[in-house]
Motif scaffolding. Sequence first.
Motif, PDB file in Angstrom:
ATOM      1  N   LEU A  34       0.834  -1.207   0.000  1.00  0.00           N
ATOM      2  CA  LEU A  34       0.000   0.000   0.000  1.00  0.00           C
ATOM      3  C   LEU A  34       0.863   1.250   0.000  1.00  0.00           C
ATOM      4  CD1 LEU A  34      -2.807  -1.136   2.442  1.00  0.00           C
ATOM      5  CD2 LEU A  34      -2.985  -0.839  -0.007  1.00  0.00           C
ATOM      6  N   ALA A  36       3.831   1.519  -1.377  1.00  0.00           N
ATOM      7  CA  ALA A  36       4.342   1.677  -2.744  1.00  0.00           C
ATOM      8  C   ALA A  36       3.265   2.244  -3.663  1.00  0.00           C
ATOM      9  CB  ALA A  36       4.824   0.322  -3.279  1.00  0.00           C
ATOM     10  N   LEU A  37       2.040   1.752  -3.500  1.00  0.00           N
ATOM     11  CA  LEU A  37       0.950   2.244  -4.353  1.00  0.00           C
ATOM     12  C   LEU A  37       0.673   3.711  -4.075  1.00  0.00           C
ATOM     13  CD1 LEU A  37      -1.518  -0.770  -4.274  1.00  0.00           C
ATOM     14  CD2 LEU A  37      -0.013  -0.068  -6.116  1.00  0.00           C
ATOM     15  N   VAL A  39       2.827   5.900  -2.874  1.00  0.00           N
ATOM     16  CA  VAL A  39       3.942   6.677  -3.435  1.00  0.00           C
ATOM     17  C   VAL A  39       3.711   6.900  -4.916  1.00  0.00           C
ATOM     18  CG1 VAL A  39       6.374   6.510  -4.082  1.00  0.00           C
ATOM     19  CG2 VAL A  39       5.683   6.018  -1.746  1.00  0.00           C
ATOM     20  N   ARG A  40       3.288   5.822  -5.614  1.00  0.00           N
ATOM     21  CA  ARG A  40       3.068   5.953  -7.047  1.00  0.00           C
ATOM     22  C   ARG A  40       1.932   6.932  -7.347  1.00  0.00           C
ATOM     23  NH1 ARG A  40       1.363   0.761  -9.907  1.00  0.00           N
ATOM     24  NH2 ARG A  40       3.249   0.001  -8.933  1.00  0.00           N
TER      25      ARG A  40
ATOM     26  N   TYR B 141       7.716  -5.088  -4.227  1.00  0.00           N
ATOM     27  CA  TYR B 141       7.403  -3.667  -4.065  1.00  0.00           C
ATOM     28  C   TYR B 141       8.475  -2.965  -3.248  1.00  0.00           C
ATOM     29  CZ  TYR B 141       2.796  -3.715  -6.185  1.00  0.00           C
ATOM     30  OH  TYR B 141       1.780  -3.785  -7.080  1.00  0.00           O
ATOM     31  N   GLY B 146       7.968   2.049  -5.344  1.00  0.00           N
ATOM     32  CA  GLY B 146       6.617   2.222  -5.855  1.00  0.00           C
ATOM     33  C   GLY B 146       6.572   2.752  -7.279  1.00  0.00           C
ATOM     34  N   LEU B 147       7.697   3.345  -7.734  1.00  0.00           N
ATOM     35  CA  LEU B 147       7.630   4.028  -9.026  1.00  0.00           C
ATOM     36  C   LEU B 147       7.949   3.111 -10.201  1.00  0.00           C
ATOM     37  CD1 LEU B 147       9.206   7.452  -8.123  1.00  0.00           C
ATOM     38  CD2 LEU B 147       6.827   6.777  -8.164  1.00  0.00           C
TER      39      LEU B 147
END
Lengths: 164, 341
Positions: A34, A36-37, A39-40, B141, B146-147
């Motif tokens: 979550l 990572a998501l 951050v994206r 991940y 995240g990128l």
Amino acid sequence: MGLLTPDPGLIFWTTTSFLILMFLLRRYAWKPILRALKVREEYIEFSLKDAAQAKDEVLKLSETRRQMIETTRLEREKMMRETRETREEIINEAKASATREAEKIIQQSRELIERERQESLSEIRQQISLISLEIAEKILKQELVSEERQQSVIREYLDHVNFN
Amino acid sequence: METKAAESNKEDEPFDPAYMIMHHIEDAHDFHILSYTNAQGEKVDINFPLPVILWHNKGLHFFMSWTFRQPESVVPFGDTYLRLYHEKIYYTDSDGTILYNENGSIANSKPLSFSITKNVFSLFVGCLIIFWVFGAAAKRYSKRGGLAVPKGIQLLVEPIILFVRDDIIRAQIDKEKADKFTPYLLTLFFFIWINNLVGLIPFFPGSANLSGNISFTMTLAVISFLAINVFGSKHYWKHLLIAPGVPFIAKIFLIPVEIVGIFTKPFGLMLRLFANITAGHIIILAITAMIFIIRSFAVAPMTILLSLIMISLEFLVAILQAYIFTLLTSLFIGMAVNEEH
């Protein structure tokens, strides 16, 4: 009814397994995934905002450019007009001064011609009078050859002269 | 693997589809892998042995389930005897007598059993799969950040996680409160889904009717009940117990209904999952049983086709029930924690 009777053993194992799995997944799976998501998503949101800003700037720049081109065009036109005016002015002035000069020269020539004519006229007159005198002298000499002729002329002149 | 030969005299017994289906639907103390008849004409069952764990005389007792498969089947246990009867362990006397009461149900008492039964085994398999899949995805991940563009297992789990987070959880629960419930609801969704799928695998280690077992669905319903009510806002309880703005006469009827409603919501969750998954298993088994009822290979193509259709439908039901359970739990949590709109 066997199907609908809960079994304490299975309840115990399901509860234990579910709770352990939930805590393990929260720690080792959901948190990193979550994060990572998120951050994206934030990166995408930020990038979109950035892109919109950049677009605005480009628009502003192109507007400035357009304005600059317009200003330059106006400036150029103004300069062209001014140049044209200056040129015409110069030409006109040159024309006028040339005319003036020419007139002056013509005038001077005329004066010169006149003076010369006068001079020649007076010279001619002088010549004529000299020639006349000579002629008169010659005539007189001829006329006054005889005595009586001289006598009559003297009389005539004397008649004309009034001695009062 | 435990192999055991039994008397091969079952050929003449009439096939009882109801018994077969119920046997498959219910829990068992060993995991049957396959049966065959060997050269001596004996029927051999290959079973995966499972441990039996009993609470007896203030102590835990461990032994393997094959103990019950000995011919006498009555196992001396301390000062008493145990017998496995229809996959349940009962205290009996030395002869293994099963007593019935006037309702026709068994009167023998049962020891408290924490045995690793077929369903518990299936549960562990499901949990291991979930932890392995999502642990691996999470590792990717963390490692790639995240990128990075999602790759491999990330591509598999990411759309589903996003769907559960955005279209189930955040759609029902206010955004600032949703994050608190997200780990629970994500776990719930995949727990139900993966266990449904493991139950659909028609051979070892699948095929157990775990998510169609009332104990399993009841546990999840109780956890839902706690998740809904423990975090309930003041506003929620006030509306539930005082019902402001409602005439007094109506309150007398409304408030008991509301209080019953607290319990019927998770009760509905429990029954829905139980009934759907059990029904799916029964239908697939019933279609398969047709071959043995009609005793002809001619019907096999039709039954196989029907089974295929049903299994495909059950794959849909597996995720649909996980979705519904999670969605309704989110909805009830949302009703309990959301601010007044």
